[in-house]
Design a protein around this motif. Structure first.
Motif, PDB file in Angstrom:
ATOM      1  N   ASN A 110       0.949  -1.222  -0.009  1.00 47.62           N
ATOM      2  CA  ASN A 110       0.082  -0.018  -0.147  1.00 47.62           C
ATOM      3  C   ASN A 110       1.014   1.026  -0.165  1.00 47.62           C
ATOM      4  OD1 ASN A 110      -2.325  -1.685   0.388  1.00 47.62           O
ATOM      5  ND2 ASN A 110      -2.513  -1.134   2.815  1.00 47.62           N
ATOM      6  N   ALA A 111       0.575   2.316  -0.577  1.00 47.16           N
ATOM      7  CA  ALA A 111       1.158   3.614  -0.355  1.00 47.16           C
ATOM      8  C   ALA A 111       0.220   4.752  -0.277  1.00 47.16           C
ATOM      9  CB  ALA A 111       2.107   3.869  -1.651  1.00 47.16           C
ATOM     10  N   ILE A 112       0.476   5.583   0.581  1.00 50.05           N
ATOM     11  CA  ILE A 112      -0.356   7.055   0.587  1.00 50.05           C
ATOM     12  C   ILE A 112       0.088   8.021  -0.589  1.00 50.05           C
ATOM     13  CG2 ILE A 112      -1.105   8.798   2.226  1.00 50.05           C
ATOM     14  CD1 ILE A 112      -1.861   6.489   3.516  1.00 50.05           C
ATOM     15  N   ILE A 113      -0.787   8.393  -1.242  1.00 56.31           N
ATOM     16  CA  ILE A 113      -0.639   9.452  -2.205  1.00 56.31           C
ATOM     17  C   ILE A 113      -0.773  10.820  -1.753  1.00 56.31           C
ATOM     18  CG2 ILE A 113      -0.806  10.221  -4.712  1.00 56.31           C
ATOM     19  CD1 ILE A 113      -1.606   7.116  -5.171  1.00 56.31           C
ATOM     20  N   VAL A 114      -1.765  11.023  -1.014  1.00 57.26           N
ATOM     21  CA  VAL A 114      -2.448  12.269  -0.653  1.00 57.26           C
ATOM     22  C   VAL A 114      -2.788  11.873   0.820  1.00 57.26           C
ATOM     23  CG1 VAL A 114      -3.874  14.087  -0.589  1.00 57.26           C
ATOM     24  CG2 VAL A 114      -2.940  13.245  -2.723  1.00 57.26           C
ATOM     25  N   GLY A 115      -2.037  12.451   1.984  1.00 58.29           N
ATOM     26  CA  GLY A 115      -2.382  12.240   3.271  1.00 58.29           C
ATOM     27  C   GLY A 115      -1.009  12.047   3.969  1.00 58.29           C
ATOM     28  N   LYS A 116      -1.140  11.441   5.557  1.00 59.84           N
ATOM     29  CA  LYS A 116       0.292  11.683   6.086  1.00 59.84           C
ATOM     30  C   LYS A 116       0.902  10.438   5.633  1.00 59.84           C
ATOM     31  CE  LYS A 116       1.300  11.907  10.787  1.00 59.84           C
ATOM     32  NZ  LYS A 116       2.012  10.239  11.142  1.00 59.84           N
ATOM     33  N   GLY A 117       2.351  10.865   5.101  1.00 60.39           N
ATOM     34  CA  GLY A 117       3.242   9.748   4.451  1.00 60.39           C
ATOM     35  C   GLY A 117       3.226   9.732   3.006  1.00 60.39           C
ATOM     36  N   GLY A 118       2.258  10.719   2.593  1.00 56.23           N
ATOM     37  CA  GLY A 118       2.182  10.974   1.106  1.00 56.23           C
ATOM     38  C   GLY A 118       3.033  11.921   0.558  1.00 56.23           C
ATOM     39  N   LEU A 119       2.550  12.528  -0.556  1.00 53.45           N
ATOM     40  CA  LEU A 119       3.253  13.235  -1.376  1.00 53.45           C
ATOM     41  C   LEU A 119       2.819  14.746  -0.922  1.00 53.45           C
ATOM     42  CD1 LEU A 119       3.392  11.677  -4.984  1.00 53.45           C
ATOM     43  CD2 LEU A 119       4.940  11.555  -3.305  1.00 53.45           C
ATOM     44  N   GLU A 120       1.339  14.830  -0.281  1.00 52.26           N
ATOM     45  CA  GLU A 120       0.951  16.082  -0.101  1.00 52.26           C
ATOM     46  C   GLU A 120      -0.120  15.703   1.239  1.00 52.26           C
ATOM     47  OE1 GLU A 120      -1.200  18.431  -2.813  1.00 52.26           O
ATOM     48  OE2 GLU A 120      -2.490  18.875  -1.541  1.00 52.26           O
ATOM     49  N   ARG A 122      -2.577  16.546   4.045  1.00 49.12           N
ATOM     50  CA  ARG A 122      -3.786  17.398   4.257  1.00 49.12           C
ATOM     51  C   ARG A 122      -4.812  16.467   5.075  1.00 49.12           C
ATOM     52  NH1 ARG A 122      -5.248  19.361  -0.809  1.00 49.12           N
ATOM     53  NH2 ARG A 122      -7.226  19.972   0.166  1.00 49.12           N
ATOM     54  N   GLN A 123      -5.681  17.371   5.866  1.00 48.57           N
ATOM     55  CA  GLN A 123      -6.321  16.526   6.979  1.00 48.57           C
ATOM     56  C   GLN A 123      -7.864  16.263   6.437  1.00 48.57           C
ATOM     57  OE1 GLN A 123      -4.777  16.359   9.710  1.00 48.57           O
ATOM     58  NE2 GLN A 123      -3.240  17.480   8.673  1.00 48.57           N
ATOM     59  N   ASP A 124      -8.336  16.574   5.009  1.00 52.49           N
ATOM     60  CA  ASP A 124      -9.471  16.323   4.601  1.00 52.49           C
ATOM     61  C   ASP A 124      -9.775  15.223   3.689  1.00 52.49           C
ATOM     62  OD1 ASP A 124      -8.098  17.768   2.696  1.00 52.49           O
ATOM     63  OD2 ASP A 124      -9.429  19.440   2.402  1.00 52.49           O
ATOM     64  N   VAL A 125      -8.724  15.023   2.907  1.00 54.33           N
ATOM     65  CA  VAL A 125      -8.596  13.922   2.125  1.00 54.33           C
ATOM     66  C   VAL A 125      -7.469  12.761   2.264  1.00 54.33           C
ATOM     67  CG1 VAL A 125      -8.276  13.378  -0.629  1.00 54.33           C
ATOM     68  CG2 VAL A 125      -9.696  15.363   0.259  1.00 54.33           C
ATOM     69  N   LEU A 126      -8.079  11.628   2.068  1.00 53.21           N
ATOM     70  CA  LEU A 126      -6.885  10.448   1.994  1.00 53.21           C
ATOM     71  C   LEU A 126      -6.905   9.740   0.604  1.00 53.21           C
ATOM     72  CD1 LEU A 126      -4.742   9.266   3.831  1.00 53.21           C
ATOM     73  CD2 LEU A 126      -6.469   7.784   4.420  1.00 53.21           C
ATOM     74  N   ILE A 127      -5.785   9.914  -0.324  1.00 54.06           N
ATOM     75  CA  ILE A 127      -5.784   9.003  -1.300  1.00 54.06           C
ATOM     76  C   ILE A 127      -4.594   8.085  -1.266  1.00 54.06           C
ATOM     77  CG2 ILE A 127      -5.576   9.055  -4.019  1.00 54.06           C
ATOM     78  CD1 ILE A 127      -7.008  11.963  -3.829  1.00 54.06           C
ATOM     79  N   GLY A 128      -4.868   6.849  -1.519  1.00 51.83           N
ATOM     80  CA  GLY A 128      -3.846   5.901  -1.664  1.00 51.83           C
ATOM     81  C   GLY A 128      -3.955   4.885  -2.619  1.00 51.83           C
ATOM     82  N   VAL A 129      -3.068   3.722  -2.617  1.00 52.78           N
ATOM     83  CA  VAL A 129      -2.901   2.725  -3.819  1.00 52.78           C
ATOM     84  C   VAL A 129      -2.939   1.434  -3.020  1.00 52.78           C
ATOM     85  CG1 VAL A 129      -0.618   3.046  -4.108  1.00 52.78           C
ATOM     86  CG2 VAL A 129      -2.001   1.795  -5.880  1.00 52.78           C
ATOM     87  N   SER A 130      -3.287   0.375  -3.583  1.00 52.69           N
ATOM     88  CA  SER A 130      -3.204  -1.075  -3.029  1.00 52.69           C
ATOM     89  C   SER A 130      -2.892  -1.977  -4.142  1.00 52.69           C
ATOM     90  CB  SER A 130      -4.395  -1.403  -2.324  1.00 52.69           C
ATOM     91  OG  SER A 130      -4.732  -0.974  -1.186  1.00 52.69           O
ATOM     92  N   LEU A 131      -1.785  -2.807  -3.933  1.00 51.85           N
ATOM     93  CA  LEU A 131      -1.220  -3.749  -4.829  1.00 51.85           C
ATOM     94  C   LEU A 131      -1.304  -4.801  -4.432  1.00 51.85           C
ATOM     95  CD1 LEU A 131       0.271  -4.630  -7.728  1.00 51.85           C
ATOM     96  CD2 LEU A 131       2.350  -3.618  -6.481  1.00 51.85           C
ATOM     97  N   VAL A 132      -1.896  -6.124  -5.172  1.00 51.94           N
ATOM     98  CA  VAL A 132      -2.244  -7.203  -4.356  1.00 51.94           C
ATOM     99  C   VAL A 132      -1.642  -8.398  -5.425  1.00 51.94           C
ATOM    100  CG1 VAL A 132      -3.796  -8.731  -3.432  1.00 51.94           C
ATOM    101  CG2 VAL A 132      -4.126  -6.570  -3.297  1.00 51.94           C
ATOM    102  N   ALA A 133      -0.909  -9.187  -4.912  1.00 45.48           N
ATOM    103  CA  ALA A 133       0.190 -10.173  -5.800  1.00 45.48           C
ATOM    104  C   ALA A 133      -1.133 -11.195  -6.255  1.00 45.48           C
ATOM    105  CB  ALA A 133       1.135 -10.915  -4.976  1.00 45.48           C
ATOM    106  N   PRO A 134      -0.949 -11.698  -7.404  1.00 42.41           N
ATOM    107  CA  PRO A 134      -2.007 -12.734  -8.026  1.00 42.41           C
ATOM    108  C   PRO A 134      -2.347 -14.128  -6.934  1.00 42.41           C
ATOM    109  CG  PRO A 134      -0.058 -12.430  -9.576  1.00 42.41           C
ATOM    110  CD  PRO A 134       0.290 -11.827  -8.353  1.00 42.41           C
TER     111      PRO A 134
END
Ligand SMILES: [Fe+2]
Length: 200
Positions: A110-120, A122-134
């Protein structure tokens, strides 16, 4: 205050386009989506202090991109925009991953894109990504914030403890507050972006 990185802006625009493309199919999700992208017009703290890091699971990214590029517009463009910011992300495991039985721990990222630990930050929005192996299942979970996933590569998705449903590239998954949900990769790795409105 520094401006938003062009690559991050391109990704934010692309995720909005990916959601808007399916607005007619997922009307229940559009109020949250419009709140998120209206809020995102203001820039948060872009002094990203995250340290880029990959996990072994990230070796599945190319295969996931290959699936996503076969998706409908605007998913190939969203995939490109994601691939451009991916090297800056701090990939990590789900916090509770060590307690999950089986192969999950070393087969998801997993990675945070927007939010704590991400690239930006902020307190209102959290955007991230999940990758799951086959053939790996991302465990059933729930959380108070409403959530919208954009599916980049195909997989199976569960909501509200109903049977798994196949989702294709470009599909959205809207989870109302606290609803149980999970996803499962089949022969291809599963890649999805998630957006949460956390400002209440
Ligand atoms: Fe979730």
């Amino acid at each position: 205050m520094p401006g938003r990185d062009k690559k991050l802006q391109r990704f934010i625009d692309a995720i909005e386009a990916g959601i808007q493309a399916r607005a007619a199919d997922f009307p229940d999700a559009m109020l949250m989506a419009s709140r998120i992208f209206l809020a995102m017009k203001d820039i948060g703290d872009v002094d990203g202090k995250n340290t880029p890091a990959r996990l072994d699971t990230c070796g599945h990214l190319e295969s996931a991109y290959h699936q996503a590029y076969k998706g409908p517009d605007p998913i190939p463009g969203l995939t490109d925009a994601f691939a451009a910011i991916e090297p800056a992300l701090a990939w990590n495991r789900r916090p509770e991953a060590a307690q999950v039985a089986g192969d999950f721990y070393n087969n998801h990222a997993n990675a945070i894109i927007v939010g704590k630990g991400g690239l930006e930050v902020r307190q209102d929005v959290l955007i991230g990504v999940s990758l799951v192996a086959p053939e790996i299942t991302y465990p059933r979970h729930h959380h108070p914030p409403e959530e919208l996933y954009v599916v980049l590569s195909p997989g199976e998705w569960m909501q509200d403890d109903k049977p798994m449903v196949a989702k294709r590239s470009g599909d959205l998954v809207h989870n109302p507050p606290n609803v149980w949900h999970s996803m499962q990769a089949r022969e291809a790795p599963l890649l999805a972006i998630w957006c949460l409105w956390i400002n209440e």
